[in-house]
Design a protein around this motif. Sequence first.
Motif, PDB file in Angstrom:
ATOM      1  N   LEU A   8      15.318   1.011  58.554  1.00  0.00           N
ATOM      2  CA  LEU A   8      15.241   2.217  57.734  1.00  0.00           C
ATOM      3  C   LEU A   8      16.025   3.293  58.464  1.00  0.00           C
ATOM      4  O   LEU A   8      15.810   3.520  59.656  1.00  0.00           O
ATOM      5  N   ARG A  10      16.972   7.216  58.725  1.00  0.00           N
ATOM      6  CA  ARG A  10      16.523   8.545  58.321  1.00  0.00           C
ATOM      7  C   ARG A  10      17.523   9.574  58.850  1.00  0.00           C
ATOM      8  O   ARG A  10      17.617   9.784  60.043  1.00  0.00           O
ATOM      9  N   PRO A  13      16.936  15.855  56.429  1.00  0.00           N
ATOM     10  CA  PRO A  13      15.932  15.877  55.356  1.00  0.00           C
ATOM     11  C   PRO A  13      16.507  15.893  53.937  1.00  0.00           C
ATOM     12  O   PRO A  13      15.920  15.344  53.032  1.00  0.00           O
ATOM     13  N   GLU A  15      19.286  14.443  52.967  1.00  0.00           N
ATOM     14  CA  GLU A  15      20.045  13.219  52.716  1.00  0.00           C
ATOM     15  C   GLU A  15      19.101  12.090  52.302  1.00  0.00           C
ATOM     16  O   GLU A  15      17.933  12.078  52.684  1.00  0.00           O
ATOM     17  N   PRO A  16      19.616  11.119  51.520  1.00  0.00           N
ATOM     18  CA  PRO A  16      18.754   9.998  51.115  1.00  0.00           C
ATOM     19  C   PRO A  16      18.414   9.097  52.296  1.00  0.00           C
ATOM     20  O   PRO A  16      19.118   9.063  53.298  1.00  0.00           O
ATOM     21  N   LEU A  17      17.343   8.376  52.149  1.00  0.00           N
ATOM     22  CA  LEU A  17      16.920   7.378  53.121  1.00  0.00           C
ATOM     23  C   LEU A  17      17.530   6.043  52.699  1.00  0.00           C
ATOM     24  O   LEU A  17      17.657   5.764  51.502  1.00  0.00           O
ATOM     25  N   TRP A  18      17.927   5.226  53.657  1.00  0.00           N
ATOM     26  CA  TRP A  18      18.495   3.917  53.359  1.00  0.00           C
ATOM     27  C   TRP A  18      17.638   2.842  54.000  1.00  0.00           C
ATOM     28  O   TRP A  18      17.193   2.985  55.135  1.00  0.00           O
ATOM     29  N   GLN A  46      19.164   2.474  48.510  1.00  0.00           N
ATOM     30  CA  GLN A  46      19.017   3.916  48.671  1.00  0.00           C
ATOM     31  C   GLN A  46      17.646   4.318  48.133  1.00  0.00           C
ATOM     32  O   GLN A  46      17.290   3.984  47.012  1.00  0.00           O
ATOM     33  N   ARG A  48      15.404   7.525  47.190  1.00  0.00           N
ATOM     34  CA  ARG A  48      15.584   8.948  46.909  1.00  0.00           C
ATOM     35  C   ARG A  48      14.446   9.792  47.450  1.00  0.00           C
ATOM     36  O   ARG A  48      14.584  10.986  47.638  1.00  0.00           O
ATOM     37  N   CYS A  49      13.293   9.178  47.668  1.00  0.00           N
ATOM     38  CA  CYS A  49      12.127   9.882  48.182  1.00  0.00           C
ATOM     39  C   CYS A  49      11.774   9.289  49.543  1.00  0.00           C
ATOM     40  O   CYS A  49      11.747   8.075  49.701  1.00  0.00           O
ATOM     41  N   ARG A  50      11.488  10.124  50.510  1.00  0.00           N
ATOM     42  CA  ARG A  50      11.179   9.638  51.852  1.00  0.00           C
ATOM     43  C   ARG A  50       9.772   9.065  51.965  1.00  0.00           C
ATOM     44  O   ARG A  50       9.478   8.334  52.888  1.00  0.00           O
ATOM     45  N   GLY A  51       8.901   9.386  51.020  1.00  0.00           N
ATOM     46  CA  GLY A  51       7.523   8.929  51.128  1.00  0.00           C
ATOM     47  C   GLY A  51       7.135   7.816  50.179  1.00  0.00           C
ATOM     48  O   GLY A  51       6.109   7.176  50.362  1.00  0.00           O
TER      49      GLY A  51
END
Length: 104
Positions: A8, A10, A13, A15-18, A46, A48-51
Amino acid sequence: LSGTVKSLSRGAPQEPLWAVVSILHLYKSGGLGVPQPPKGATLRLQLRCRGCPALKKGSSYVLMGRVGEDGGALLPPESFVVPFRPQQQQQVLGNLGKRPCPGK
């Protein structure tokens, strides 16, 4: 698809998470006609949400996401994501993959 989260990334904040997922099996790819990938193939998703969906490195999941406008794989917050349990899910998912799409 079913797969194991390998990494993952990161960034900042905004930017998208991959997530990089090692593909265990591709069950249904919509109308894409994608062949079964070779063993050990990976896919970059990708998020779009970190959680949500909450993914953990090293864990295996059944993932149902979307294909973005650029052809990349997206896993939006409303995506279907459940832990992968081969003994309970393999036969059901295999049968689902063989079923023709009613929209065709």
